[in-house]
Motif scaffolding. Structure first.
Motif, PDB file in Angstrom:
ATOM      1  N   GLY A  27      49.680   1.786  44.612  1.00  0.00           N
ATOM      2  CA  GLY A  27      49.034   2.418  45.759  1.00  0.00           C
ATOM      3  C   GLY A  27      48.325   1.415  46.644  1.00  0.00           C
ATOM      4  N   ALA A  28      47.644   0.429  46.010  1.00  0.00           N
ATOM      5  CA  ALA A  28      46.962  -0.582  46.806  1.00  0.00           C
ATOM      6  C   ALA A  28      47.947  -1.409  47.609  1.00  0.00           C
ATOM      7  CB  ALA A  28      46.131  -1.486  45.883  1.00  0.00           C
ATOM      8  N   GLY A  29      49.081  -1.780  46.976  1.00  0.00           N
ATOM      9  CA  GLY A  29      50.100  -2.534  47.713  1.00  0.00           C
ATOM     10  C   GLY A  29      50.669  -1.748  48.882  1.00  0.00           C
ATOM     11  N   LEU A  30      50.901  -0.467  48.659  1.00  0.00           N
ATOM     12  CA  LEU A  30      51.424   0.368  49.739  1.00  0.00           C
ATOM     13  C   LEU A  30      50.438   0.466  50.904  1.00  0.00           C
ATOM     14  CD1 LEU A  30      53.649   2.286  50.715  1.00  0.00           C
ATOM     15  CD2 LEU A  30      52.491   4.129  49.486  1.00  0.00           C
ATOM     16  N   LEU A  31      49.147   0.614  50.587  1.00  0.00           N
ATOM     17  CA  LEU A  31      48.140   0.696  51.640  1.00  0.00           C
ATOM     18  C   LEU A  31      48.011  -0.626  52.391  1.00  0.00           C
ATOM     19  CD1 LEU A  31      45.348   2.765  49.871  1.00  0.00           C
ATOM     20  CD2 LEU A  31      46.937   3.543  51.624  1.00  0.00           C
ATOM     21  N   ASN A  35      48.651  -1.064  56.376  1.00  0.00           N
ATOM     22  CA  ASN A  35      47.654  -1.627  57.286  1.00  0.00           C
ATOM     23  C   ASN A  35      48.202  -2.818  58.059  1.00  0.00           C
ATOM     24  OD1 ASN A  35      44.603  -0.569  57.033  1.00  0.00           O
ATOM     25  ND2 ASN A  35      45.687  -0.206  55.101  1.00  0.00           N
ATOM     26  N   LEU A  36      48.964  -3.659  57.389  1.00  0.00           N
ATOM     27  CA  LEU A  36      49.535  -4.819  58.085  1.00  0.00           C
ATOM     28  C   LEU A  36      50.470  -4.391  59.202  1.00  0.00           C
ATOM     29  CD1 LEU A  36      50.224  -7.280  55.113  1.00  0.00           C
ATOM     30  CD2 LEU A  36      48.408  -7.390  56.835  1.00  0.00           C
ATOM     31  N   PHE A  37      51.346  -3.442  58.887  1.00  0.00           N
ATOM     32  CA  PHE A  37      52.245  -2.959  59.938  1.00  0.00           C
ATOM     33  C   PHE A  37      51.486  -2.246  61.040  1.00  0.00           C
ATOM     34  CE2 PHE A  37      55.660  -3.467  56.762  1.00  0.00           C
ATOM     35  CZ  PHE A  37      56.604  -4.094  57.547  1.00  0.00           C
ATOM     36  N   GLY A  38      50.429  -1.497  60.669  1.00  0.00           N
ATOM     37  CA  GLY A  38      49.648  -0.809  61.699  1.00  0.00           C
ATOM     38  C   GLY A  38      48.940  -1.775  62.620  1.00  0.00           C
ATOM     39  N   LEU A  39      48.337  -2.824  62.048  1.00  0.00           N
ATOM     40  CA  LEU A  39      47.651  -3.805  62.882  1.00  0.00           C
ATOM     41  C   LEU A  39      48.624  -4.567  63.757  1.00  0.00           C
ATOM     42  CD1 LEU A  39      45.050  -5.191  60.304  1.00  0.00           C
ATOM     43  CD2 LEU A  39      44.640  -3.630  62.226  1.00  0.00           C
ATOM     44  N   ALA A  40      49.800  -4.873  63.222  1.00  0.00           N
ATOM     45  CA  ALA A  40      50.805  -5.566  64.039  1.00  0.00           C
ATOM     46  C   ALA A  40      51.258  -4.702  65.197  1.00  0.00           C
ATOM     47  CB  ALA A  40      51.994  -5.967  63.172  1.00  0.00           C
ATOM     48  N   ALA A  41      51.425  -3.398  64.902  1.00  0.00           N
ATOM     49  CA  ALA A  41      51.849  -2.507  65.980  1.00  0.00           C
ATOM     50  C   ALA A  41      50.769  -2.372  67.043  1.00  0.00           C
ATOM     51  CB  ALA A  41      52.205  -1.125  65.408  1.00  0.00           C
ATOM     52  N   VAL A  42      49.484  -2.336  66.599  1.00  0.00           N
ATOM     53  CA  VAL A  42      48.400  -2.248  67.570  1.00  0.00           C
ATOM     54  C   VAL A  42      48.329  -3.507  68.415  1.00  0.00           C
ATOM     55  CG1 VAL A  42      45.887  -2.148  67.765  1.00  0.00           C
ATOM     56  CG2 VAL A  42      47.069  -0.586  66.242  1.00  0.00           C
ATOM     57  N   ALA A  79      39.297  -1.814  68.002  1.00  0.00           N
ATOM     58  CA  ALA A  79      38.350  -2.035  66.903  1.00  0.00           C
ATOM     59  C   ALA A  79      38.017  -0.723  66.196  1.00  0.00           C
ATOM     60  CB  ALA A  79      37.094  -2.699  67.432  1.00  0.00           C
ATOM     61  N   ALA A  80      37.832   0.347  66.986  1.00  0.00           N
ATOM     62  CA  ALA A  80      37.542   1.646  66.379  1.00  0.00           C
ATOM     63  C   ALA A  80      38.709   2.128  65.531  1.00  0.00           C
ATOM     64  CB  ALA A  80      37.199   2.668  67.463  1.00  0.00           C
ATOM     65  N   GLN A  81      39.931   1.924  66.060  1.00  0.00           N
ATOM     66  CA  GLN A  81      41.114   2.315  65.297  1.00  0.00           C
ATOM     67  C   GLN A  81      41.230   1.514  64.006  1.00  0.00           C
ATOM     68  OE1 GLN A  81      44.442   1.915  67.923  1.00  0.00           O
ATOM     69  NE2 GLN A  81      43.975   3.785  69.091  1.00  0.00           N
ATOM     70  N   ALA A  82      40.930   0.200  64.076  1.00  0.00           N
ATOM     71  CA  ALA A  82      41.011  -0.646  62.870  1.00  0.00           C
ATOM     72  C   ALA A  82      39.983  -0.186  61.828  1.00  0.00           C
ATOM     73  CB  ALA A  82      40.789  -2.108  63.248  1.00  0.00           C
ATOM     74  N   ARG A  83      38.742   0.113  62.273  1.00  0.00           N
ATOM     75  CA  ARG A  83      37.734   0.582  61.333  1.00  0.00           C
ATOM     76  C   ARG A  83      38.130   1.921  60.709  1.00  0.00           C
ATOM     77  NH1 ARG A  83      34.281  -1.395  65.422  1.00  0.00           N
ATOM     78  NH2 ARG A  83      33.993   0.736  66.210  1.00  0.00           N
ATOM     79  N   GLN A  84      38.672   2.800  61.563  1.00  0.00           N
ATOM     80  CA  GLN A  84      39.094   4.103  61.051  1.00  0.00           C
ATOM     81  C   GLN A  84      40.242   3.962  60.062  1.00  0.00           C
ATOM     82  OE1 GLN A  84      40.152   6.853  64.130  1.00  0.00           O
ATOM     83  NE2 GLN A  84      40.275   8.607  62.735  1.00  0.00           N
ATOM     84  N   LEU A  85      41.174   3.054  60.354  1.00  0.00           N
ATOM     85  CA  LEU A  85      42.299   2.834  59.449  1.00  0.00           C
ATOM     86  C   LEU A  85      41.828   2.218  58.127  1.00  0.00           C
ATOM     87  CD1 LEU A  85      45.367   2.910  59.045  1.00  0.00           C
ATOM     88  CD2 LEU A  85      45.499   0.637  60.099  1.00  0.00           C
ATOM     89  N   LEU A  87      38.753   2.549  56.807  1.00  0.00           N
ATOM     90  CA  LEU A  87      38.020   3.570  56.082  1.00  0.00           C
ATOM     91  C   LEU A  87      38.965   4.568  55.405  1.00  0.00           C
ATOM     92  CD1 LEU A  87      35.279   4.784  55.338  1.00  0.00           C
ATOM     93  CD2 LEU A  87      35.344   6.074  57.487  1.00  0.00           C
ATOM     94  N   GLY A  88      39.995   4.971  56.153  1.00  0.00           N
ATOM     95  CA  GLY A  88      40.986   5.881  55.573  1.00  0.00           C
ATOM     96  C   GLY A  88      41.726   5.247  54.417  1.00  0.00           C
ATOM     97  N   SER A  89      41.999   3.947  54.516  1.00  0.00           N
ATOM     98  CA  SER A  89      42.693   3.256  53.424  1.00  0.00           C
ATOM     99  C   SER A  89      41.828   3.200  52.174  1.00  0.00           C
ATOM    100  CB  SER A  89      43.084   1.848  53.873  1.00  0.00           C
ATOM    101  OG  SER A  89      43.952   1.901  54.999  1.00  0.00           O
TER     102      SER A  89
END
Length: 394
Positions: A27-31, A35-42, A79-85, A87-89
């Motif tokens: 689960g940690a690896g999946l998260l 996150n890496l793909f999400g930050l790259a997309a952002v 930055a808000a999106q990164a913090r929210q992501l 926290l959700g992770s």
């Protein structure tokens, strides 16, 4: 401060930790990957303003200020999106930790369920029901191979126990008959008319003594074998005080001959147990006989039969030389004796206390042998205490 009790390191606990760790790492690896793909997309979605070519200097300055404001606002949103992501992770990781432990425990329980069944069935099987088998169904895997191996062991044990039972059933008749014939022949030889030489009478007496010793040894063998098979004829409520009093009365002549002081003041009437009166009487006789035989002339014996919270105890103490506890602990084994330096003679077959131990074990009790520091031996027999439901008088 009292230390916190740690849980036992069972196989299920180890499997739970293993499976839970694997699920949690997955689960940690999946998260992390998400996150890496999400930050790259952002990062890739950040707009790069085009080159505006206004006609005037004032318009250019206004456009640059507007672009900078838009960039600052966009960075704040990122930055808000990164913090929210993040926290959700972290929240998802915590949920995954709980779910991983629960899944690991469930999987471990299902994997170990056949082993628990095998353990429970094996514990239930004793010498009285060796015919039972595990008969574990399922594919031919490691668990079934283990169960089949235990079934094969139980079959061999059943065969061996059946052979021993047949021996015990036949030994009494087959071995006592020649002894009785030899004893009768001696009686006939001595009873012939006419004067019998003194040497013949002395030899006959010696042979009778040896035959009696062989007879006692045979009886000890048979009693020991029956007890090891759990044969308890005529179970009833038995008072340890009564069997002890009977044993002391039977050895009164020997006690008087050796001038032994007997203290039986603590032989109460509330020490009752369930079992065979014949075997329990034999147990008490053997303990008292051991105390009388392996004692000094003019010595002492202290006997007590008391009831505790859930046990009835028979304790017999004797004086004498200081003994080694390591050697005393072995006296419950057949043919174990401490030698003439303790008893003053080589009397006894070495089966007395081993028979006591087997009778106590057949009744669900124990035998404890303790070398007294000041010298002598303490023999303690602990048996389950009978209740009023078993017919013990109030």
């Amino acid at each position: 401060m009292r230390r916190l009790a740690l849980p036992a390191r069972t196989a299920r606990l180890r499997f739970t930790a293993l499976y839970g760790s694997l699920f949690l790492l997955s689960g940690a690896g999946l998260l992390v990957i998400t996150n890496l793909f999400g930050l790259a997309a952002v990062g890739n979605s950040r707009a790069v303003p085009g080159q505006v070519r206004p006609s005037g200097q004032a318009a250019l300055a206004a456009a640059e200020r507007h672009i900078m404001a838009l960039q600052a606002e966009l960075e704040g949103l990122h930055a808000a999106q990164a913090r929210q992501l993040l926290l959700g992770s972290l929240l998802a990781l915590g949920v995954m930790a709980v779910v991983s432990v629960a899944l690991g425990r469930t999987v471990a329980g299902r994997v170990l369920r056949p082993l628990r069944t095998i353990t429970a069935t094996t514990r239930r099987i004793s010498a009285d029901n060796l015919h039972e088998r595990l008969a574990v169904p399922g594919p031919a895997d490691e668990v079934k191979a283990l169960a089949d191996t235990i079934d094969g062991l139980l079959e061999r044990l059943e065969t061996s126990f059946a052979a021993q039972r047949r021996f015990v059933a036949n030994a009494s008749h087959e071995l006592r008959t020649p002894l009785a014939t030899m004893r009768a022949s001696l009686d006939v030889a001595v009873a012939k008319p006419g004067p019998v030489p003194a040497q013949t009478v002395a030899l006959a007496g010696r042979l009778r003594a040896e035959l009696d010793q062989v007879d006692r040894l045979l009886e000890g063998f048979l009693t020991l074998a029956r007890n090891q098979h759990g044969d308890l004829p005529g179970r009833e409520a038995v008072s340890l005080g009564d069997v002890v009093s009977g044993g002391l009365a039977a050895r009164a002549a020997d006690i008087a001959r050796r001038n032994l002081a007997v203290d039986a003041g603590d032989v109460g009437g509330d020490a009752w147990t369930l079992g065979s009166r014949t075997l329990l009487s034999r147990m008490a006789d053997n303990v008292i006989d051991n105390a009388v035989t392996h004692n000094r002339d003019g010595g002492w014996i202290r006997v007590s039969a008391t009831a505790g919270h859930a046990t009835a105890r028979l304790v017999v103490e004797t004086g004498g030389p200081v003994l080694a506890q390591e050697q005393v602990a072995l006296l419950a084994e057949p043919f174990r004796r401490l030698g003439a330096d303790r008893t003053g003679s080589d009397r006894g077959s070495g089966l007395g206390l081993s028979i006591v131990a087997s009778i106590a074990a057949a009744h669900g009790g124990t035998l404890d042998l303790y070398a007294r520091p000041e010298g002598g031996l303490r023999v303690t027999v602990t048996l389950p205490l009978a209740t009023e439901r078993a017919g013990v008088p109030a």
